[in-house]
Structure formats: structure tokens, C-alpha cells
Write an enzyme that holds these catalytic residues in place. Structure first.
Site, mmCIF file in Angstrom:
data_model
loop_
_atom_site.group_PDB
_atom_site.id
_atom_site.type_symbol
_atom_site.label_atom_id
_atom_site.label_comp_id
_atom_site.label_asym_id
_atom_site.label_seq_id
_atom_site.Cartn_x
_atom_site.Cartn_y
_atom_site.Cartn_z
ATOM 1 N N ASP A 129 -2.027 -1.129 10.116
ATOM 2 C CA ASP A 129 -2.467 -1.030 8.431
ATOM 3 C C ASP A 129 -3.275 -2.387 7.955
ATOM 4 O O ASP A 129 -3.544 -2.460 7.048
ATOM 5 C CB ASP A 129 -1.326 -0.888 7.953
ATOM 6 C CG ASP A 129 -0.433 0.495 7.876
ATOM 7 O OD1 ASP A 129 -1.051 1.248 8.005
ATOM 8 O OD2 ASP A 129 0.645 0.357 7.775
ATOM 9 N N LYS A 171 0.865 -1.381 -0.051
ATOM 10 C CA LYS A 171 0.005 0.028 -0.022
ATOM 11 C C LYS A 171 0.842 1.207 0.175
ATOM 12 O O LYS A 171 1.863 1.135 0.340
ATOM 13 C CB LYS A 171 -0.872 -0.131 1.261
ATOM 14 C CG LYS A 171 -0.397 0.193 2.538
ATOM 15 C CD LYS A 171 -0.167 1.609 3.055
ATOM 16 C CE LYS A 171 0.870 1.611 4.168
ATOM 17 N NZ LYS A 171 1.516 2.904 4.379
HETATM 18 O O1 C5P Z 1 -0.098 -0.425 14.485
HETATM 19 P P1 C5P Z 1 1.494 -0.779 14.321
HETATM 20 O O2 C5P Z 1 2.147 -1.676 15.385
HETATM 21 O O3 C5P Z 1 1.805 -1.015 12.817
HETATM 22 O O4 C5P Z 1 2.300 0.644 14.598
HETATM 23 C C1 C5P Z 1 3.688 0.781 14.732
HETATM 24 C C2 C5P Z 1 4.120 1.886 15.653
HETATM 25 O O5 C5P Z 1 3.678 3.019 14.991
HETATM 26 C C3 C5P Z 1 3.292 2.134 16.737
HETATM 27 O O6 C5P Z 1 4.163 1.410 17.781
HETATM 28 C C4 C5P Z 1 3.061 3.467 17.063
HETATM 29 O O7 C5P Z 1 4.401 3.721 17.813
HETATM 30 C C5 C5P Z 1 3.064 3.970 15.795
HETATM 31 N N1 C5P Z 1 1.811 4.305 15.360
HETATM 32 C C6 C5P Z 1 1.191 5.404 15.973
HETATM 33 N N2 C5P Z 1 -0.175 5.817 15.339
HETATM 34 C C7 C5P Z 1 -0.720 5.091 14.547
HETATM 35 C C8 C5P Z 1 -0.071 4.013 14.058
HETATM 36 C C9 C5P Z 1 1.231 3.817 14.337
HETATM 37 O O8 C5P Z 1 1.713 6.184 16.643
HETATM 38 N N3 C5P Z 1 -1.931 5.516 14.192
#
Ligand code: C5P
Length: 287
Positions: free
Chosen positions: A138, A12
Site C-alpha cells: 500500500d 486510505k
Molecule cells: O505488502 P504487505 O506487507 O503490506 O502485505 C501484507 C500481507 O498481505 C502480505 O504478507 C501478503 O500475505 C498479503 N498480500 C497479498 N497480496 C497483496 C497484498 C498483500 O497476498 N496484493
């Protein structure tokens, strides 16, 4: 019931990415237009009687243990639905790693979708989306596919109707960024350009490629470009080579450029390949 299935996992890009603030749970409140592209990992999922989960890949750069989101997805699915089976997963990796292209999330989404089919669980889309959100922000979008406006952590999705097909040149420079680190360093006060998401969506609805390209913005560039100024140089170079516009995807470092002329895009690809190993000419991917 079949014991083996092959699924594809598209990458994506974020055509816009805005941050509305930081949430109490530490995540950031997003407003982002996400688009799948036809750069795909191919995943084979096989049921086994051993009761364990194994992940293998043609890439030695991805984890082959519980760190791998595809492995986490399989564990979550089997646990949640009390399945006795084991799973053997093979990931044929094409999506660059640590690139802002949701490669790991897309693999996880493909495993959830594939296991649902393979085990004939007949889960509704919403159940799969809920499971996906437990793995990563995601993953729900990767399950939904196509194009969508995402809010919340990224899990509140509004599908978007098809617009004009996009011809994109994607460049992944030879470094990786940590998404968590980029979000950690994000400071609203340091953002110079915010996306006008409404204007972007208006252009989207009108299939106005000029407007779509003109309204692409990503506030995370304010962090990633500071760490890696080369990202800004790639954007500039792509624009000089004839792109309507170029933008970093997600937390980076991948940059994609919108072209309207295939010949120009091919020439730009040749040029960028003299400096970068990972350069792809791709299109928007519709389900
Ligand atoms: O959700 P995911 O594990 O993919 O996100 C990776 C990191 O990105 C999270 O640990 C967070 O620090 C940050 N993040 C965030 N806000 C979001 C998505 C991700 O702060 N909406």
C-alpha cells in the site's frame, strides 16, 4: 538545509477490491480503487547527529522499533542514499491500527517523502514509489495520494481524476484483523459478489454518486465477515441509518458508509458512537 519537518499521513479506503488470482511470489493480483481520506496521522521527522533511528508516538499500540513501517522507511532511505545522519520520528497517531486503512503504510510513505525533502535528495516520484513498494503493497499508493486504480500487488498505479467529493462515516470495531491471515484464507470459490470495476469507474467519471456507491464491492469481505460476522452487522446498520451503501476497507475490519446528507450522517455518527469508540465522519482527500 532544515533539520526538522512535519508531514501528514492520510488514511486510505478501498472503494472496490477485486482479486484476480494468486501469484507465484505468494501475493495476490489485485484490482482495487483506492481513495485517501482526511483522517491523518501527523509525523515529525528530525535529523540528528547520532546516526540511529528512533520512533516515538502518542500511541502505545504501535511498535516503536524496526517493526514500525515508518522506521523501516527511514532505514531504507538512509541506507540507499548513504546518509550519515540519524533520524528521530514522532508519530501523532489518529488512524486506527490494524484497521484496513493503511495507517502504517501511510506513515512510511510520509517518512520517505519527508526525508527526501529534508535531505534535499531530489528523488523523482518514481524512485520514491520503488522504495515504497519494498516496504509494503500500500505504500506506493500512499505516496501518490488522491484516488487511483491499483493493480499488481497494489503498486501499479493509475491515478484517477477527481470525482464527486465523498462524505463518509467510518467505523472501526474494537478488534483487529491480520491482513496476511485474511489473504491466506481467501478462496475465490467462496466469493459471492465481485466488483464490476469498469462500471464503478464509469460512475466515477460521470461523478454519479449513486452509481459509485452501488458499485462498491470488496471480495475480502468473504473472509473477514466469516471470521467477524459483526462487520456485516455494521454494514447493515449504516445502511439502515441512511447510507447509500457501506463497505469494508481492505482486509478490514473498518467499514465506511457513503452519505449524501450531512445531517443524516451526523445523526448516524451519534448512533454508532453508542456502540463503537472509533467512529469518524470524514471526506475524500485530494492532494
Ligand atoms: O505488502 P504487505 O506487507 O503490506 O502485505 C501484507 C500481507 O498481505 C502480505 O504478507 C501478503 O500475505 C498479503 N498480500 C497479498 N497480496 C497483496 C497484498 C498483500 O497476498 N496484493
Amino acid at each position: 538545509m532544515h533539520s526538522k519537518i512535519e508531514v501528514t499521513a492520510p488514511a486510505k479506503i478501498n472503494l472496490t477490491l477485486d482479486i484476480k488470482g494468486k501469484r507465484a511470489d505468494g501475493y495476490h493480483e489485485l484490482e482495487t480503487v483506492m481513495q485517501q481520506i482526511d483522517l491523518l496521522d501527523r509525523i515529525t521527522i528530525e535529523l540528528t547527529s547520532e546516526g540511529s533511528i528512533s520512533v516515538d508516538s502518542n500511541s502505545s499500540f504501535i511498535p516503536h522499533d524496526k517493526e514500525n513501517l515508518a522506521c523501516q522507511a527511514a532505514a531504507l532511505f538512509l541506507d540507499k542514499y548513504g546518509c550519515e545522519e540519524g533520524v528521530r520520528i514522532f508519530i501523532e497517531k489518529s488512524i486506527p491500527i490494524g484497521a484496513g486503512l493503511a495507517g502504517g503504510s501511510s506513515d512510511a510513505a510520509a517518512v520517505l517523502w519527508g526525508l527526501n525533502r529534508l535531505l534535499d535528495c531530489k528523488l523523482e516520484e518514481q524512485d520514491l514509489l520503488n522504495l515504497g513498494a519494498q516496504i509494503g503493497s500500500d505504500v506506493p499508493f500512499c505516496l501518490l495520494g488522491g484516488s487511483a486504480l491499483a493493480r499488481g500487488r497494489g503498486e501499479l498505479l493509475q491515478p484517477l481524476k477527481h470525482s464527486v467529493p465523498l462524505l463518509l462515516l467510518l467505523v472501526k470495531p474494537d478488534f483487529q484483523v491480520s491482513t496476511a491471515e485474511v489473504y491466506k484464507q481467501f478462496n475465490l470459490a467462496q466469493v459471492e459478489r465481485f466488483p464490476d470495476t469498469r462500471a464503478f469507474l464509469e460512475s466515477w467519471r460521470k461523478c454519479d454518486i449513486i452509481g459509485i456507491a452501488a458499485h462498491m464491492e470488496n471480495v475480502l469481505e468473504s473472509v473477514s465477515i466469516k471470521i467477524f460476522p459483526e462487520i456485516a452487522l455494521i454494514k447493515e446498520k449504516l445502511k439502515k441509518l441512511g447510507a447509500l451503501n457501506a463497505l469494508m476497507s481492505g482486509s478490514g475490519p473498518s467499514v465506511f458508509a457513503v452519505f449524501t446528507d450531512r445531517v443524516l450522517a451526523l445523526k448516524a455518527m451519534e448512533n454508532m458512537r453508542t456502540s463503537y469508540r472509533e467512529v469518524f465522519l470524514v471526506s475524500s482527500y485530494e492532494k
